[in-house]
Design a protein around this motif. Structure first.
Motif, mmCIF file in Angstrom:
data_model
loop_
_atom_site.group_PDB
_atom_site.id
_atom_site.type_symbol
_atom_site.label_atom_id
_atom_site.label_comp_id
_atom_site.label_asym_id
_atom_site.label_seq_id
_atom_site.Cartn_x
_atom_site.Cartn_y
_atom_site.Cartn_z
ATOM 1 N N GLY A 144 36.180 56.584 26.729
ATOM 2 C CA GLY A 144 37.005 56.423 27.975
ATOM 3 C C GLY A 144 36.759 55.199 28.905
ATOM 4 O O GLY A 144 35.553 54.613 28.410
ATOM 5 N N SER A 145 37.502 54.463 29.612
ATOM 6 C CA SER A 145 37.257 53.300 30.482
ATOM 7 C C SER A 145 37.670 53.424 31.691
ATOM 8 O O SER A 145 38.503 54.072 32.151
ATOM 9 N N ILE A 146 36.565 53.352 32.699
ATOM 10 C CA ILE A 146 36.928 53.343 34.095
ATOM 11 C C ILE A 146 36.606 51.983 34.771
ATOM 12 O O ILE A 146 35.854 51.483 34.635
ATOM 13 N N VAL A 147 37.809 51.671 35.363
ATOM 14 C CA VAL A 147 37.807 50.463 36.268
ATOM 15 C C VAL A 147 37.591 50.699 37.675
ATOM 16 O O VAL A 147 38.634 51.226 38.156
ATOM 17 N N ASN A 148 36.841 50.523 38.271
ATOM 18 C CA ASN A 148 36.640 50.500 39.763
ATOM 19 C C ASN A 148 36.887 49.007 40.473
ATOM 20 O O ASN A 148 36.544 48.337 40.073
ATOM 21 N N VAL A 149 37.917 49.192 41.418
ATOM 22 C CA VAL A 149 38.537 48.037 42.113
ATOM 23 C C VAL A 149 37.544 47.801 43.182
ATOM 24 O O VAL A 149 37.584 48.563 44.262
ATOM 25 N N ALA A 150 36.770 47.007 43.027
ATOM 26 C CA ALA A 150 35.934 46.373 44.283
ATOM 27 C C ALA A 150 36.478 45.074 44.913
ATOM 28 O O ALA A 150 37.737 45.135 45.295
ATOM 29 N N VAL A 191 32.054 51.801 32.108
ATOM 30 C CA VAL A 191 32.452 51.659 33.697
ATOM 31 C C VAL A 191 32.188 50.070 33.968
ATOM 32 O O VAL A 191 31.011 49.630 33.967
ATOM 33 N N ASN A 192 33.317 49.631 34.238
ATOM 34 C CA ASN A 192 33.220 48.135 34.738
ATOM 35 C C ASN A 192 33.842 47.947 36.157
ATOM 36 O O ASN A 192 34.779 49.051 36.735
ATOM 37 N N ALA A 193 33.976 47.138 36.962
ATOM 38 C CA ALA A 193 34.381 46.643 38.010
ATOM 39 C C ALA A 193 35.482 45.281 38.073
ATOM 40 O O ALA A 193 35.160 44.636 37.495
ATOM 41 N N LEU A 194 36.343 45.347 38.851
ATOM 42 C CA LEU A 194 37.234 44.344 39.001
ATOM 43 C C LEU A 194 37.374 44.033 40.299
ATOM 44 O O LEU A 194 37.494 44.789 41.327
ATOM 45 N N ALA A 195 36.745 42.628 40.539
ATOM 46 C CA ALA A 195 36.628 42.035 42.127
ATOM 47 C C ALA A 195 37.547 41.123 42.352
ATOM 48 O O ALA A 195 37.309 39.958 41.922
ATOM 49 N N PHE A 237 42.341 43.935 29.852
ATOM 50 C CA PHE A 237 41.257 43.611 29.261
ATOM 51 C C PHE A 237 40.106 44.889 29.444
ATOM 52 O O PHE A 237 39.560 45.551 28.549
ATOM 53 N N LEU A 238 40.023 45.240 30.459
ATOM 54 C CA LEU A 238 38.995 46.386 30.897
ATOM 55 C C LEU A 238 39.289 47.623 30.529
ATOM 56 O O LEU A 238 38.371 48.451 30.401
ATOM 57 N N SER A 239 40.690 47.695 30.268
ATOM 58 C CA SER A 239 41.234 49.141 30.094
ATOM 59 C C SER A 239 41.144 49.472 28.632
ATOM 60 O O SER A 239 41.539 50.536 28.064
ATOM 61 N N SER A 240 41.254 48.321 27.729
ATOM 62 C CA SER A 240 41.363 48.497 26.367
ATOM 63 C C SER A 240 40.232 48.119 25.368
ATOM 64 O O SER A 240 39.293 47.809 25.866
ATOM 65 N N ASN A 241 40.519 48.174 24.117
ATOM 66 C CA ASN A 241 39.562 47.795 23.248
ATOM 67 C C ASN A 241 38.953 46.486 23.293
ATOM 68 O O ASN A 241 37.991 46.083 22.629
ATOM 69 N N GLY A 248 29.298 47.933 32.850
ATOM 70 C CA GLY A 248 28.374 47.618 33.859
ATOM 71 C C GLY A 248 28.753 46.390 34.435
ATOM 72 O O GLY A 248 27.672 45.831 35.474
ATOM 73 N N GLN A 249 29.577 45.749 34.111
ATOM 74 C CA GLN A 249 29.977 44.322 34.886
ATOM 75 C C GLN A 249 31.066 44.410 35.869
ATOM 76 O O GLN A 249 32.149 45.101 35.713
ATOM 77 N N THR A 250 30.973 43.119 36.698
ATOM 78 C CA THR A 250 31.999 43.072 37.647
ATOM 79 C C THR A 250 32.844 41.539 37.258
ATOM 80 O O THR A 250 32.224 40.494 37.119
ATOM 81 N N LEU A 251 33.910 41.758 36.984
ATOM 82 C CA LEU A 251 34.847 40.778 36.682
ATOM 83 C C LEU A 251 35.377 40.301 37.770
ATOM 84 O O LEU A 251 36.083 40.689 38.405
ATOM 85 N N VAL A 252 35.080 38.965 38.353
ATOM 86 C CA VAL A 252 35.608 38.351 39.521
ATOM 87 C C VAL A 252 37.003 37.546 39.129
ATOM 88 O O VAL A 252 36.665 36.561 38.416
ATOM 89 N N ILE A 253 37.912 37.869 39.910
ATOM 90 C CA ILE A 253 39.039 37.000 39.805
ATOM 91 C C ILE A 253 39.793 36.604 41.192
ATOM 92 O O ILE A 253 40.241 37.304 41.813
#
Length: 260
Positions: A144-150, A191-195, A237-241, A248-253
């Motif tokens: 599973g993939s969890i994407v937390n919107v920060a 588990v990753n975050a999108l910022a 990207f964060l949701s897929s293979n 554990g990363q935060t992807l900043v856009i």
């Protein structure tokens, strides 16, 4: 929303066909966009928010891909029920996008603890609640993939807008993302975050208007706010293979806002 993305066929890294996603805060803005993008990539999407009419309209626009699931995520029982509905619909949950959030804009010396707590309840407590219940399902599946919107305001001060509760909550989301990722990394759950930086939504539309909006964006390298489609790639990207070795990363856009 018209389809503008490469079809899943021939694009295995980013193929979401047959996967089930839950997207919170899906009634409008970025959340609605996230639900549509995942559906276009082939996922079955459980759209969650308080506004049933908006969710029903979204489901009507994507009748085979989107399930309307009105819910107040600050209520423990309702949150559990959403997870049960997703499992009853598709039998598994592969993606969780924790997008629901609120803010309060006022100087810290005027922001009382009740207001501060209400922001934390939605942005942190409800987010953890969904991670908790969906995480258990994913751990049982072994994937599973969890994407937390920060937000960039979890990394730097808001500065031009006084919103202490929001900044504190988004910093907590980033820290929680790291902790959950570390706990679950060897059990198949990422588990990753999108910022995001400044993107148009119901919460932010005033920030784009008038001279004040122009001044705000002059200080950033790209000199503009984001377009609604400019988070699509990061979300997929964060949701897929495509991000299978990332956790554990935060992807900043953010158009370079935090780079200067």
């Amino acid at each position: 929303m018209s389809s503008r993305h490469t079809t899943a066929a021939g694009d295995p890294l980013f193929d979401l066909t047959g996967r089930t996603a839950i997207v919170t805060g899906a009634s409008s803005g970025l959340g609605r966009r996230f639900a549509e993008v995942l559906a276009e990539r082939g996922a079955h999407v459980v759209a969650v928010a308080r506004r049933a009419d908006a969710l029903d309209a979204l489901a009507e626009a994507h009748p085979r891909q989107v399930l309307s699931a009105p819910c107040d995520l600050t209520d423990e029982e309702q949150a559990r029920d959403v997870v049960k509905r997703a499992l009853a619909w598709q039998g598994r949950i592969d993606i969780l996008v924790n997008n629901a959030g609120i803010t309060s804009v006022q100087p810290a010396e005027e922001e009382d603890t009740a207001t501060f707590g209400a922001v934390m309840d939605v942005n942190v407590n409800a987010l953890f609640r969904m991670c908790h219940y969906v995480g258990r399902v994913m751990l049982d599946q072994g994937s599973g993939s969890i994407v937390n919107v920060a937000s960039i305001n979890g990394l730097v001060a808001s500065w031009t807008i006084p919103e202490a509760g929001y900044c504190a909550s988004k910093g907590a989301v980033i820290s929680l993302t790291r902790e959950l990722a570390a706990q679950w990394a060897d059990r198949g759950v990422r588990v990753n975050a999108l910022a995001p930086g400044y993107f148009p939504s119901e919460l932010t539309e005033d920030l784009f208007m008038g001279e004040a909006g122009e001044r705000r964006f002059r200080r950033m390298p790209m000199r503009r706010g984001g377009r609604e489609d400019e988070l699509d790639g990061a979300l997929v990207f964060l949701s897929s293979n495509g991000s299978s070795y990332m956790t554990g990363q935060t992807l900043v856009i953010d158009g370079g806002w935090t780079a200067v």
